[in-house]
Design a protein around this motif. Structure first.
Motif, PDB file in Angstrom:
ATOM      1  N   LYS A  80      33.471  25.361  17.296  1.00 42.62           N
ATOM      2  CA  LYS A  80      34.899  25.067  17.428  1.00 42.62           C
ATOM      3  C   LYS A  80      35.705  26.297  17.021  1.00 42.62           C
ATOM      4  O   LYS A  80      35.466  26.866  15.948  1.00 42.62           O
ATOM      5  CB  LYS A  80      35.295  23.892  16.531  1.00 42.62           C
ATOM      6  CG  LYS A  80      34.489  22.627  16.760  1.00 42.62           C
ATOM      7  CD  LYS A  80      34.734  22.063  18.123  1.00 42.62           C
ATOM      8  CE  LYS A  80      34.003  20.734  18.303  1.00 42.62           C
ATOM      9  NZ  LYS A  80      34.072  20.263  19.670  1.00 42.62           N
ATOM     10  N   ILE A  81      36.657  26.687  17.842  1.00 45.56           N
ATOM     11  CA  ILE A  81      37.486  27.847  17.530  1.00 45.56           C
ATOM     12  C   ILE A  81      38.436  27.506  16.385  1.00 45.56           C
ATOM     13  O   ILE A  81      39.183  26.538  16.457  1.00 45.56           O
ATOM     14  CB  ILE A  81      38.283  28.317  18.761  1.00 45.56           C
ATOM     15  CG1 ILE A  81      37.340  28.812  19.853  1.00 45.56           C
ATOM     16  CG2 ILE A  81      39.273  29.418  18.371  1.00 45.56           C
ATOM     17  CD1 ILE A  81      38.033  29.230  21.136  1.00 45.56           C
ATOM     18  N   GLN A  82      38.391  28.342  15.339  1.00 45.78           N
ATOM     19  CA  GLN A  82      39.265  28.170  14.193  1.00 45.78           C
ATOM     20  C   GLN A  82      40.337  29.264  14.139  1.00 45.78           C
ATOM     21  O   GLN A  82      41.417  29.052  13.624  1.00 45.78           O
ATOM     22  CB  GLN A  82      38.444  28.188  12.904  1.00 45.78           C
ATOM     23  CG  GLN A  82      39.233  27.824  11.674  1.00 45.78           C
ATOM     24  CD  GLN A  82      38.340  27.696  10.451  1.00 45.78           C
ATOM     25  OE1 GLN A  82      37.236  28.248  10.406  1.00 45.78           O
ATOM     26  NE2 GLN A  82      38.804  26.968   9.474  1.00 45.78           N
ATOM     27  N   GLY A  83      40.011  30.450  14.681  1.00 44.61           N
ATOM     28  CA  GLY A  83      40.965  31.550  14.655  1.00 44.61           C
ATOM     29  C   GLY A  83      40.928  32.353  15.940  1.00 44.61           C
ATOM     30  O   GLY A  83      39.872  32.503  16.566  1.00 44.61           O
ATOM     31  N   ILE A  84      42.102  32.865  16.323  1.00 41.39           N
ATOM     32  CA  ILE A  84      42.234  33.745  17.487  1.00 41.39           C
ATOM     33  C   ILE A  84      42.984  34.985  17.046  1.00 41.39           C
ATOM     34  O   ILE A  84      44.047  34.886  16.446  1.00 41.39           O
ATOM     35  CB  ILE A  84      43.008  33.074  18.643  1.00 41.39           C
ATOM     36  CG1 ILE A  84      42.244  31.866  19.185  1.00 41.39           C
ATOM     37  CG2 ILE A  84      43.297  34.080  19.755  1.00 41.39           C
ATOM     38  CD1 ILE A  84      43.028  31.040  20.194  1.00 41.39           C
ATOM     39  N   ASP A  85      42.400  36.153  17.328  1.00 47.83           N
ATOM     40  CA  ASP A  85      43.083  37.432  17.108  1.00 47.83           C
ATOM     41  C   ASP A  85      43.235  38.077  18.478  1.00 47.83           C
ATOM     42  O   ASP A  85      42.291  38.632  19.032  1.00 47.83           O
ATOM     43  CB  ASP A  85      42.271  38.329  16.173  1.00 47.83           C
ATOM     44  CG  ASP A  85      42.959  39.648  15.872  1.00 47.83           C
ATOM     45  OD1 ASP A  85      43.988  39.959  16.518  1.00 47.83           O
ATOM     46  OD2 ASP A  85      42.465  40.383  15.002  1.00 47.83           O
ATOM     47  N   ALA A  86      44.449  37.986  19.015  1.00 48.77           N
ATOM     48  CA  ALA A  86      44.710  38.472  20.372  1.00 48.77           C
ATOM     49  C   ALA A  86      45.251  39.903  20.385  1.00 48.77           C
ATOM     50  O   ALA A  86      45.873  40.316  21.365  1.00 48.77           O
ATOM     51  CB  ALA A  86      45.681  37.528  21.080  1.00 48.77           C
ATOM     52  N   THR A  87      45.002  40.658  19.336  1.00 50.37           N
ATOM     53  CA  THR A  87      45.498  42.027  19.241  1.00 50.37           C
ATOM     54  C   THR A  87      45.086  42.851  20.460  1.00 50.37           C
ATOM     55  O   THR A  87      43.913  42.879  20.824  1.00 50.37           O
ATOM     56  CB  THR A  87      44.979  42.697  17.947  1.00 50.37           C
ATOM     57  OG1 THR A  87      45.454  41.954  16.826  1.00 50.37           O
ATOM     58  CG2 THR A  87      45.439  44.135  17.841  1.00 50.37           C
ATOM     59  N   ASP A  88      46.069  43.499  21.082  1.00 50.12           N
ATOM     60  CA  ASP A  88      45.854  44.378  22.240  1.00 50.12           C
ATOM     61  C   ASP A  88      45.172  43.685  23.421  1.00 50.12           C
ATOM     62  O   ASP A  88      44.565  44.340  24.260  1.00 50.12           O
ATOM     63  CB  ASP A  88      45.034  45.617  21.849  1.00 50.12           C
ATOM     64  CG  ASP A  88      45.820  46.582  20.988  1.00 50.12           C
ATOM     65  OD1 ASP A  88      47.011  46.798  21.278  1.00 50.12           O
ATOM     66  OD2 ASP A  88      45.240  47.125  20.024  1.00 50.12           O
TER      67      ASP A  88
END
Length: 194
Positions: A80-88
């Protein structure tokens, strides 16, 4: 004369290159609803995010995954996705339907995301699962975000921390932050917009 034609060729080449990358980024954001049904929302969202250059962290893991080919395997629905880092990354509104089924997403970072705009934040805020689960968010150096997009975040009922930095489209920082604080009394808004 030869110099002028060389400059013209270079300009056309750059414009065509931008068009190509824009087209490719749009293809990466296309939603495949059959794939979501087949493998589940978390796996499908992870594939989309990594394809677009973002990172994901799964529940129970400290490590951020950034390699599409290194996504964990196992029974469907296990991760299950808990965090998203969409940097760049090149995520854009077109792909936000991937977020619909995420129930455990607690943290999201939009940092230097050139395609993130007000409609993206409005869409994110309208996803019922995220209204319950999301509590930490950062929006940094996303030049297409304005006061309107930030104010739309009031629907994220459980949001506890919001960091805003380098957002030239946000014109009335204090008023925008105050409106959010009024709607979400537990929200800590950190501003670095100067």
């Amino acid at each position: 004369m030869r110099l002028l034609s060389k400059a013209t060729q270079t300009a056309l080449s750059q414009r065509n290159g931008r068009q190509f990358w824009g087209w490719l980024n749009a293809v990466f954001n296309k939603v495949d609803y059959e794939r979501i049904k087949a493998i589940g929302p978390d796996r499908a969202a992870a594939e989309w995010l990594l394809r677009c250059g973002a990172k994901v962290r799964f529940q129970g893991f400290e490590r951020w995954h950034h390699d599409y080919n290194g996504l964990p395997t196992g029974p469907l629905g296990r991760y299950k996705i808990q965090g998203i880092d969409a940097t760049d990354s090149c995520i854009m509104y077109k792909g936000f339907d991937h977020l619909d089924g995420l129930k455990y997403l607690e943290e999201i970072k939009f940092n230097k995301c050139i395609y993130i705009e007000d409609t993206c934040l409005e869409r994110l805020s309208s996803i019922e699962n995220l209204q319950e689960s999301l509590y930490h968010m950062e929006v940094v150096s996303c030049g297409n975000v304005t006061d309107k997009g930030i104010i739309a975040l009031y629907k994220l009922r459980n949001l506890e921390y919001l960091f805003l930095s380098d957002l030239p489209g946000v014109k009335d920082q204090e008023k925008t932050a105050e409106r959010l604080r009024t709607a979400l009394p537990r929200l800590d808004v950190a501003l670095d917009l100067e």
